[in-house]
Design a protein around this motif. Sequence first.
Motif, PDB file in Angstrom:
ATOM      1  N   LEU A 155     -23.894 -31.343  12.384  1.00 55.84           N
ATOM      2  CA  LEU A 155     -24.289 -32.105  11.201  1.00 55.84           C
ATOM      3  C   LEU A 155     -25.056 -33.360  11.581  1.00 55.84           C
ATOM      4  CD1 LEU A 155     -21.343 -32.123   8.633  1.00 55.84           C
ATOM      5  CD2 LEU A 155     -23.604 -31.133   8.369  1.00 55.84           C
ATOM      6  N   ASP A 156     -24.597 -34.030  12.623  1.00 56.47           N
ATOM      7  CA  ASP A 156     -25.261 -35.254  13.061  1.00 56.47           C
ATOM      8  C   ASP A 156     -26.677 -34.966  13.546  1.00 56.47           C
ATOM      9  OD1 ASP A 156     -24.995 -38.176  13.764  1.00 56.47           O
ATOM     10  OD2 ASP A 156     -25.451 -37.366  15.746  1.00 56.47           O
ATOM     11  N   LYS A 157     -26.866 -33.849  14.252  1.00 55.22           N
ATOM     12  CA  LYS A 157     -28.199 -33.494  14.727  1.00 55.22           C
ATOM     13  C   LYS A 157     -29.138 -33.183  13.566  1.00 55.22           C
ATOM     14  CE  LYS A 157     -26.960 -31.694  19.300  1.00 55.22           C
ATOM     15  NZ  LYS A 157     -26.965 -30.499  20.193  1.00 55.22           N
ATOM     16  N   VAL A 158     -28.626 -32.454  12.576  1.00 55.86           N
ATOM     17  CA  VAL A 158     -29.462 -32.127  11.420  1.00 55.86           C
ATOM     18  C   VAL A 158     -29.835 -33.389  10.640  1.00 55.86           C
ATOM     19  CG1 VAL A 158     -29.519 -30.893   9.217  1.00 55.86           C
ATOM     20  CG2 VAL A 158     -28.534 -29.795  11.232  1.00 55.86           C
ATOM     21  N   LYS A 159     -28.886 -34.251  10.441  1.00 53.67           N
ATOM     22  CA  LYS A 159     -29.135 -35.458   9.655  1.00 53.67           C
ATOM     23  C   LYS A 159     -30.092 -36.404  10.348  1.00 53.67           C
ATOM     24  CE  LYS A 159     -26.666 -39.016   7.054  1.00 53.67           C
ATOM     25  NZ  LYS A 159     -25.338 -39.553   6.683  1.00 53.67           N
ATOM     26  N   ASN A 160     -30.037 -36.477  11.673  1.00 50.45           N
ATOM     27  CA  ASN A 160     -30.871 -37.403  12.434  1.00 50.45           C
ATOM     28  C   ASN A 160     -32.160 -36.768  12.943  1.00 50.45           C
ATOM     29  OD1 ASN A 160     -29.029 -39.624  12.235  1.00 50.45           O
ATOM     30  ND2 ASN A 160     -27.769 -38.665  13.807  1.00 50.45           N
ATOM     31  N   ALA A 170     -27.117 -33.062   4.561  1.00 51.21           N
ATOM     32  CA  ALA A 170     -27.736 -33.525   5.801  1.00 51.21           C
ATOM     33  C   ALA A 170     -29.218 -33.162   5.852  1.00 51.21           C
ATOM     34  CB  ALA A 170     -27.000 -32.926   7.008  1.00 51.21           C
ATOM     35  N   LEU A 171     -29.583 -32.021   5.281  1.00 50.16           N
ATOM     36  CA  LEU A 171     -30.993 -31.618   5.259  1.00 50.16           C
ATOM     37  C   LEU A 171     -31.842 -32.576   4.434  1.00 50.16           C
ATOM     38  CD1 LEU A 171     -30.806 -27.735   4.898  1.00 50.16           C
ATOM     39  CD2 LEU A 171     -31.901 -29.007   6.745  1.00 50.16           C
ATOM     40  N   ALA A 172     -31.235 -33.251   3.478  1.00 44.06           N
ATOM     41  CA  ALA A 172     -31.983 -34.213   2.665  1.00 44.06           C
ATOM     42  C   ALA A 172     -32.488 -35.379   3.507  1.00 44.06           C
ATOM     43  CB  ALA A 172     -31.103 -34.732   1.527  1.00 44.06           C
ATOM     44  N   ARG A 206     -40.923 -43.652  21.234  1.00 43.64           N
ATOM     45  CA  ARG A 206     -39.742 -44.346  20.744  1.00 43.64           C
ATOM     46  C   ARG A 206     -38.527 -43.431  20.656  1.00 43.64           C
ATOM     47  NH1 ARG A 206     -41.261 -47.240  15.329  1.00 43.64           N
ATOM     48  NH2 ARG A 206     -41.699 -45.084  14.779  1.00 43.64           N
ATOM     49  N   GLY A 207     -38.712 -42.150  20.970  1.00 48.46           N
ATOM     50  CA  GLY A 207     -37.585 -41.250  20.999  1.00 48.46           C
ATOM     51  C   GLY A 207     -37.335 -40.515  19.704  1.00 48.46           C
TER      52      GLY A 207
END
Length: 301
Positions: free
Chosen positions: A32-37, A71-73, A217-218
Amino acid sequence: PASAAEDITPMRRSTRVPGGCPLKNPVFVEFLDKVKNSSTEDFDCGGKVLRLKRYIPPGASPQMLNLLIDALAHNLHVEVLYIQNFEHGFFDEQLERLTEVLKLRRIWGLNVGENFGVSLEGWEDFCAALPLTAVTHMYASEHHFRGTDLKIRMREAIRNNRGKNLTPHPHSLDAILECGNMWYNPKLPAWARGVVGDPASGKSGDVLPKVDYSNGRGDGRHCQPPPSSSERRQCDARLLTRSPGKRSVLRTEKALTFQQEHQERQRRMHWHDIQRRRMHKRAAALAPSPKTLKKKPDGMP
């Protein structure tokens, strides 16, 4: 001493659920964190193509799918989304949440098939909202709409979206290659069909080189605000802008080099053709005309 059988006490059965709460599973929380970020790790095409069945089980609950859609939003990378075959967790509420994400006009490819829990009214609302999205290629199971004209109306809506540049960024060439299992798969531009395979035609070709989607900047390339068309043409020679109504395509370095070499070869061939024509003209001008040729005397061979 008392016998061992008298000292045995009933064993207490554990009430622990194997795996614990799925919503608190560390693997799911990390995903979830990867998708959101907008992470570019462990995803196809640097995070541009997301196939949810690779990361969550088909028996996922509605709560899990709600968290994923929310998270996709926040995700700025995903262009093509596969969210099919979630019979136990995808219902009208999830389709409504997904529609709100699609209205952000970042996703242009969608596979939402084999979700049998959605009602016909839910699909009607989704079809009515398609013109407000950037979806140009999609698939939904046809037996959902049996006895209705929903499929025809959905295909008309996405066909109309194809004539507009609705996404804030050009479609990626590698995302087009990975996009499949739609009613109509996206086609590659003509110049790229000789370099890479065309998913719409089924022809194979060379493999695209891997592209680094992160900047200094990553964060992802799509995290930057979209530049103007003139700035894009000046800063990135890989961007191919076609006629009005056609989507722009970001070429790879290999495809750009191929096209430049092809254009240079065409220019050389054209120059040699001009030189040959000039030589023929000079030779024809120097050649004697038939009228100036002396007639041979009679009797001579």
